[in-house]
Design a protein around this motif. Structure first.
Motif, short mmCIF file in Angstrom:
data_model
loop_
_atom_site.label_atom_id
_atom_site.label_comp_id
_atom_site.label_asym_id
_atom_site.label_seq_id
_atom_site.Cartn_x
_atom_site.Cartn_y
_atom_site.Cartn_z
N MET A 56 -5.28 8.13 10.23
CA MET A 56 -5.41 9.17 9.21
C MET A 56 -5.38 8.58 7.81
O MET A 56 -6.14 8.99 6.94
N ALA A 57 -4.50 7.60 7.61
CA ALA A 57 -4.44 6.94 6.30
C ALA A 57 -5.80 6.31 5.98
O ALA A 57 -6.30 6.41 4.86
N ARG A 58 -6.41 5.70 6.98
CA ARG A 58 -7.71 5.06 6.75
C ARG A 58 -8.78 6.09 6.43
O ARG A 58 -9.66 5.86 5.61
N ARG A 59 -8.71 7.27 7.09
CA ARG A 59 -9.70 8.31 6.77
C ARG A 59 -9.48 8.84 5.36
O ARG A 59 -10.43 9.18 4.65
N ILE A 60 -8.21 8.90 4.94
CA ILE A 60 -7.92 9.40 3.59
C ILE A 60 -8.55 8.49 2.53
O ILE A 60 -9.07 8.95 1.52
N ILE A 61 -8.51 7.17 2.78
CA ILE A 61 -9.11 6.27 1.78
C ILE A 61 -10.62 6.17 1.94
O ILE A 61 -11.27 5.44 1.21
N GLY A 62 -11.18 6.93 2.91
CA GLY A 62 -12.63 7.02 2.98
C GLY A 62 -13.28 6.23 4.10
O GLY A 62 -14.51 6.19 4.19
N GLU A 63 -12.46 5.57 4.93
CA GLU A 63 -13.07 4.85 6.05
C GLU A 63 -13.45 5.82 7.16
O GLU A 63 -12.84 6.86 7.32
N ASP A 94 11.06 1.80 -1.49
CA ASP A 94 11.29 1.71 -0.04
C ASP A 94 11.78 0.31 0.34
O ASP A 94 11.43 -0.67 -0.31
N LYS A 95 12.57 0.26 1.41
CA LYS A 95 13.14 -1.02 1.86
C LYS A 95 12.09 -1.92 2.48
O LYS A 95 12.17 -3.13 2.41
N ARG A 96 11.13 -1.29 3.19
CA ARG A 96 10.24 -2.09 4.02
C ARG A 96 8.85 -2.32 3.44
O ARG A 96 8.22 -3.31 3.73
N HIS A 97 8.38 -1.33 2.68
CA HIS A 97 6.99 -1.42 2.22
C HIS A 97 6.93 -1.61 0.72
O HIS A 97 7.41 -0.77 -0.03
N ASP A 98 6.30 -2.70 0.35
CA ASP A 98 6.02 -2.92 -1.05
C ASP A 98 5.10 -1.81 -1.53
O ASP A 98 4.14 -1.48 -0.84
N GLY A 99 5.39 -1.24 -2.66
CA GLY A 99 4.47 -0.24 -3.19
C GLY A 99 4.73 1.17 -2.70
O GLY A 99 4.00 2.09 -3.04
N LEU A 100 5.79 1.38 -1.88
CA LEU A 100 6.12 2.74 -1.42
C LEU A 100 7.38 3.20 -2.14
O LEU A 100 8.39 2.49 -2.18
N TYR A 101 7.30 4.38 -2.75
CA TYR A 101 8.42 4.93 -3.52
C TYR A 101 8.69 6.37 -3.10
O TYR A 101 7.80 7.09 -2.69
N LEU A 102 9.95 6.78 -3.27
CA LEU A 102 10.33 8.16 -2.96
C LEU A 102 10.90 8.84 -4.20
O LEU A 102 11.74 8.28 -4.90
N ALA A 153 1.73 3.94 5.98
CA ALA A 153 0.48 3.31 6.42
C ALA A 153 -0.40 2.94 5.22
O ALA A 153 -1.01 1.87 5.19
N LEU A 154 -0.43 3.82 4.21
CA LEU A 154 -1.21 3.51 3.01
C LEU A 154 -0.60 2.31 2.28
O LEU A 154 -1.31 1.42 1.81
N ALA A 155 0.74 2.31 2.20
CA ALA A 155 1.41 1.20 1.51
C ALA A 155 1.17 -0.13 2.25
O ALA A 155 0.97 -1.16 1.61
N SER A 156 1.17 -0.09 3.59
CA SER A 156 0.91 -1.35 4.30
C SER A 156 -0.50 -1.86 4.09
O SER A 156 -0.79 -3.01 4.35
N ARG A 157 -1.39 -0.96 3.67
CA ARG A 157 -2.75 -1.41 3.37
C ARG A 157 -2.90 -1.81 1.91
O ARG A 157 -4.01 -1.97 1.43
N GLY A 158 -1.77 -1.90 1.23
CA GLY A 158 -1.80 -2.43 -0.14
C GLY A 158 -1.88 -1.39 -1.24
O GLY A 158 -1.97 -1.74 -2.42
N TYR A 159 -1.83 -0.12 -0.88
CA TYR A 159 -1.88 0.91 -1.92
C TYR A 159 -0.48 1.19 -2.46
O TYR A 159 0.52 0.97 -1.76
N CYS A 160 -0.43 1.67 -3.69
CA CYS A 160 0.84 2.03 -4.30
C CYS A 160 1.00 3.55 -4.13
O CYS A 160 0.13 4.32 -4.52
N VAL A 161 2.10 3.96 -3.49
CA VAL A 161 2.23 5.35 -3.06
C VAL A 161 3.58 5.94 -3.47
O VAL A 161 4.63 5.34 -3.24
N ALA A 162 3.55 7.14 -4.03
CA ALA A 162 4.79 7.88 -4.32
C ALA A 162 4.88 9.06 -3.36
O ALA A 162 3.93 9.83 -3.22
N LEU A 163 6.02 9.20 -2.68
CA LEU A 163 6.25 10.35 -1.81
C LEU A 163 7.19 11.29 -2.54
O LEU A 163 8.27 10.89 -2.97
N VAL A 164 6.78 12.53 -2.68
CA VAL A 164 7.59 13.50 -3.42
C VAL A 164 8.13 14.54 -2.45
O VAL A 164 7.36 15.22 -1.76
N ASP A 165 9.44 14.65 -2.37
CA ASP A 165 10.05 15.66 -1.50
C ASP A 165 10.20 16.95 -2.30
O ASP A 165 11.04 17.06 -3.18
#
Ligand code: ADP
Ligand code: MG
Lengths: 277, 90
Positions: free
Chosen positions: A244-251, A77-85, A26-38
């Protein structure tokens, strides 16, 4: 400078990995660059939930051991620009990494330039760590690099109890003021008095609420396919993760009314082909 | 459980039972005092009590009793007294 978030729970199977994948998407679809760490070393899951299991070459332990550079282990990620694992190792155990090393990785992620273009610059806005269940080293690793913590629970006695324990441990790790995610709420059962509601859980744990996710078959379907549910904009769980993603960025986003779907008006609406939201 | 069956069975909604059980279990969990708290507490007790009586510091035992009573847990301190002081030292 990027911010590191951790989603943790104490109890297993309450939705940490699902939340990390969906909030990240959700954050990536809003244009943020996100790394997911397992950080669930030995029991990696985030790769399959995102449908990236066939792309893994290097993992987190390879980075820590110096077998590869951090950037080589990051999977786009395959679908979202800016999403990495950054995947966990599957064949090692939790002691393969210590909290100090994990912290270093999180800090390196804040500084790495992931732009593909020569001369371009793109840095992670958010790093989201998926924590393993439990309170041992795996948990300590996951929270060690975090700036903010989120605790996820289901509306059950055992899960809420474990969440309470985690709140105490986070304080000891100098991560006070965590926020709560309540997952798998079933509005019908809440209405008949057979499930604790949001207010019950929030008042017992006495922490701030980030959001509430209903029980949703779409999550099972999406997980089967290896894609986050936020793709499926008609589903309530996907909407909840987006909120929730929107609340995280402060909306400021009001809690959605989970009863809406089952109200007569809504039923009529969906019968007529109208869609809420 | 449906509305009608609850009306007839007069049972408490299960979420109320869940809440009560959760509150009880948490009141116990939260009482668990980490060892890092008990030691300084012991030192403070020694300091305060020594103003009034001479005590055998080596025989002191301070702990929370684990028996659940009506009021929850209690702090139990066993402090061997050697003799009373005639005058307070402070
Ligand atoms: N809101 C939900 N509705 C339906 N199924 C869910 C929901 N949240 C999680 N699940 C399912 O529950 C299981 C455990 O979720 P997962 O995210 O792997 O938990 P954890 O990472 O905490 O162990 C998965 O099969 C997932 O698809
Ligand atoms: Mg998981």
């Amino acid at each position: 400078m990027g911010e590191t978030l951790v989603i943790t729970s104490g109890k297993g199977g309450v939705g940490k990995t699902t939340a990390v994948a969906n909030i990240g998407a959700a954050l990536a679809s809003r244009g943020y660059c996100v790394a997911l760490v397992d950080a669930d070393i030995g029991l990696r899951n985030l790769d399959v939930v995102l449908g990236l299991e066939n792309r893994i070459v290097y993992d987190l332990v390879d980075v820590v051991d110096g077998f590869c550079r951090l950037k080589q282990a990051l999977i786009k990620d395959k679908r979202h620009d800016g999403l990495y694992l950054l995947p966990a190792a599957q064949t090692k155990d939790k002691t393969a990494v210590n909290p100090e090393q994990m912290k270093r990785i999180c800090n390196q992620l804040k500084e790495i330039n992931v732009s593909d273009e020569a001369g371009g610059a793109k840095y992670f806005d958010y790093i989201i760590v998926d924590s393993p269940a439990g309170i041992e080293q795996g948990f300590k690793n996951a929270v060690s690099g975090a700036d903010r913590a989120f605790i996820i629970t289901t509306p059950e006695v055992s899960a809420v109890r474990d969440a309470d324990r985690i709140i105490g441990l986070l304080e000891a790790e100098e991560l006070p003021d965590p926020q709560l995610i309540i997952n798998r709420i079933r509005p019908g059962m809440v209405r008949t008095g057979d499930m604790m509601d949001i207010e019950d859980i929030v008042s017992i744990l006495a922490i701030r609420l980030l959001g509430v996710v209903p029980e949703d078959d779409a999550i099972v379907v999406a997980t089967n396919r290896g894609e986050p549910v936020i793709e499926n904009s008609g589903c309530t769980a996907g909407q909840a993760f987006t909120n929730m993603a929107r609340r995280i960025i402060g909306e400021e986003v009001p809690l959605m009314n989970l009863d809406v779907k089952e109200s007569l008006f809504a039923r009529l609406g969906s019968f007529l082909g109208l869609r809420q939201r | 459980m449906g509305f009608l069956s609850r009306l007839f069975s007069r049972k408490k909604p299960s979420k109320e039972v869940a809440k009560e059980r959760l509150q009880l279990v948490l009141s116990h969990d939260r009482m668990d005092i980490p060892p890092g708290v008990l030691e300084p507490l012991k030192d403070d007790l020694i300091r305060v009590i020594s103003d009034y009586m001479e005590i055998d510091e080596s025989g002191i035992d301070v702990r929370f009793n684990n028996q659940d009573s009506e009021e929850g847990r209690s702090l139990v301190a066993s402090i061997p007294v050697v003799r009373m002081r005639r005058e307070r030292t402070r």
